[in-house]
Scaffold this active site. Structure first.
Site, PDB file in Angstrom:
ATOM      1  N   ASP A  17      58.511  30.922  27.237  1.00 36.34           N
ATOM      2  CA  ASP A  17      58.332  31.828  26.111  1.00 36.34           C
ATOM      3  C   ASP A  17      57.080  31.444  25.318  1.00 36.34           C
ATOM      4  O   ASP A  17      57.054  31.514  24.092  1.00 36.34           O
ATOM      5  CB  ASP A  17      59.570  31.782  25.203  1.00 36.34           C
ATOM      6  N   CYS A  50      75.830  47.585  33.655  1.00 39.42           N
ATOM      7  CA  CYS A  50      76.183  48.002  32.297  1.00 39.42           C
ATOM      8  C   CYS A  50      77.021  49.284  32.317  1.00 39.42           C
ATOM      9  O   CYS A  50      77.839  49.507  31.416  1.00 39.42           O
ATOM     10  CB  CYS A  50      74.921  48.235  31.460  1.00 39.42           C
ATOM     11  N   CYS A  98      76.310  47.174  22.825  1.00 39.66           N
ATOM     12  CA  CYS A  98      75.189  46.499  22.169  1.00 39.66           C
ATOM     13  C   CYS A  98      74.427  47.470  21.276  1.00 39.66           C
ATOM     14  O   CYS A  98      73.993  47.107  20.171  1.00 39.66           O
ATOM     15  CB  CYS A  98      74.258  45.864  23.196  1.00 39.66           C
ATOM     16  N   CYS A 149      69.693  36.875  15.334  1.00 44.59           N
ATOM     17  CA  CYS A 149      70.885  37.732  15.310  1.00 44.59           C
ATOM     18  C   CYS A 149      71.505  37.724  16.699  1.00 44.59           C
ATOM     19  O   CYS A 149      70.800  37.877  17.695  1.00 44.59           O
ATOM     20  CB  CYS A 149      70.500  39.153  14.904  1.00 44.59           C
TER      21      CYS A 149
END
Length: 377
Positions: free
Chosen positions: A148, A202, A208, A255
């Site tokens: 990252d 999914c 989500c 979050c």
């Protein structure tokens, strides 16, 4: 066993790499090719819509993110690695525990992944050890480790190499491990065989999207970072839009809602590494205490943590927003006093968010007909 580079047996080497990676704490290894051209249009559209917010580096790097061989000349394959981060001490029913934290307005909530040691340091060091182990077998080779930390289409590479599929929240999901894991890559000049991509599972689930507090997931697989609480509390450098502040609740760094909502995370795996065990000062603290941290205390409590990189001023900004939201739920003289001590802070950004927080009050009680209740009612 030593592999001669001129006669490299890719499948056999990959089998050994998986074993070495497991010894280093990685959960899964995959290999992706370097042709990501099919992802370029989606990347350009995302940037053109401004969904990257003030993360200017994303626009600056442009299509280099989708062209590994331009980023690291000589790259012919990408080794992807997954590392689970749910702490070993996590109790059963942990999702309910985390949802409950969000119902305690006077507690500051830090995202699960950030409660322990900085994952950048953990993954980077272990990926480098893995690269050294490979070099010990094949001799010196060209490579570069990423965690990252550069213009890399990380989730795209992970999905193509079988680490999981891209969920509607854009994170990678594995059927047997959910999505609570970090990703890392090693760009290689070794021609390792690509591993099979995973299929999506999914289905019609939109949990989500439905439970995102700010509506940041604007469509399946499309995230407007400008509304995402993780972006607002970590990447965003300045003032948080007043209309978004009430939606942030008591989340002060990151979050987890979209992952808490995801049914696949019932399979989330505990990490065997102690690095991700939560640190006391970052879990279960009241907003009053967190507002009182001096810069020196902030640096001490966040040493070796990913939180340190946002700095003390953004930290106070985030906690002030949470404090204002707490005061909208229930007034608290002690919390107000903690905010008041920051009214004259040297930072205009901190002063702005503190002033907003001090303006927040619980709604006035309503009478039977919807009018304010009479005194003594």
């Amino acid at each position: 066993m030593t592999f001669a580079r001129a006669q490299l047996d890719g499948p056999s080497l990959l089998a050994h790499v998986r074993q070495w990676a497991h010894e280093l704490g990685f959960s899964q290894i995959g290999v992706a090719g370097i042709d990501l051209s099919a992802a370029e249009d989606g990347l350009l559209q995302w940037l053109s819509r401004g969904f990257h917010g003030e993360m200017g580096y994303m626009a600056a790097h442009g299509l280099r993110r989708a062209r590994p061989a331009e980023l690291v000349p000589g790259t012919v394959s990408v080794l992807t690695a997954r590392m689970d981060y749910l702490p070993a001490s996590t109790p059963p029913g942990w999702q309910a525990v985390e949802w409950d934290r969000l119902c305690r307005p006077h507690e500051g909530v830090v995202s699960l992944y950030a409660r322990g040691r900085d994952y950048h340091k953990v993954l980077r060091g272990r990926l480098q050890k893995l690269a050294e182990r490979i070099a010990g077998e094949v001799g010196p080779f060209g490579h570069r480790v990423f965690t990252d930390s550069a213009p890399v289409l990380e989730a795209e590479l992970a999905a193509r190499s079988g680490q999981g599929w891209r969920g509607k929240h854009t994170l990678v999901i594995d059927r047997e491990a959910g999505s609570l894991f970090f990703l890392g890559e090693i760009y290689l000049d070794l021609p390792l065989p690509p591993t099979a991509a995973a299929t999506g599972h999914c289905g019609s689930c939109t949990a989500c999207m439905d439970l995102c507090p700010t509506g940041a997931i604007v469509a399946p697989g499309q995230l407007d970072a400008r509304r995402c609480i993780s972006y607002l509390t970590i990447e965003h450098p300045g003032s948080i839009a007043p209309e978004l502040r009430p939606l942030m609740g008591n989340r002060i760094y990151g979050c987890d809602d979209c992952q808490l909502a995801c049914p696949w995370n019932k399979f989330a795996r505990r990490s065997p590494l102690p690095d991700f065990e939560p640190r006391g000062p970052l879990v279960g603290q009241t907003l009053t205490i967190l507002l009182g941290w001096s810069e020196q205390e902030f640096l001490a409590h966040t040493e070796g943590s990913p939180i340190r990189r946002i700095g003390h001023l953004r930290w106070l900004r985030n906690v002030a927003v949470a404090a204002g939201n707490a005061l909208r739920r229930q007034d608290d003289a002690v919390l107000r006093a903690a905010l008041a001590r920051l009214r004259e802070h040297e930072s205009a950004m901190v002063r702005e968010h503190v002033a907003w927080a001090l303006e927040q009050r619980p709604p006035a009680p309503q009478g039977a007909a919807g009018a304010p209740a009479a005194p003594g009612a």
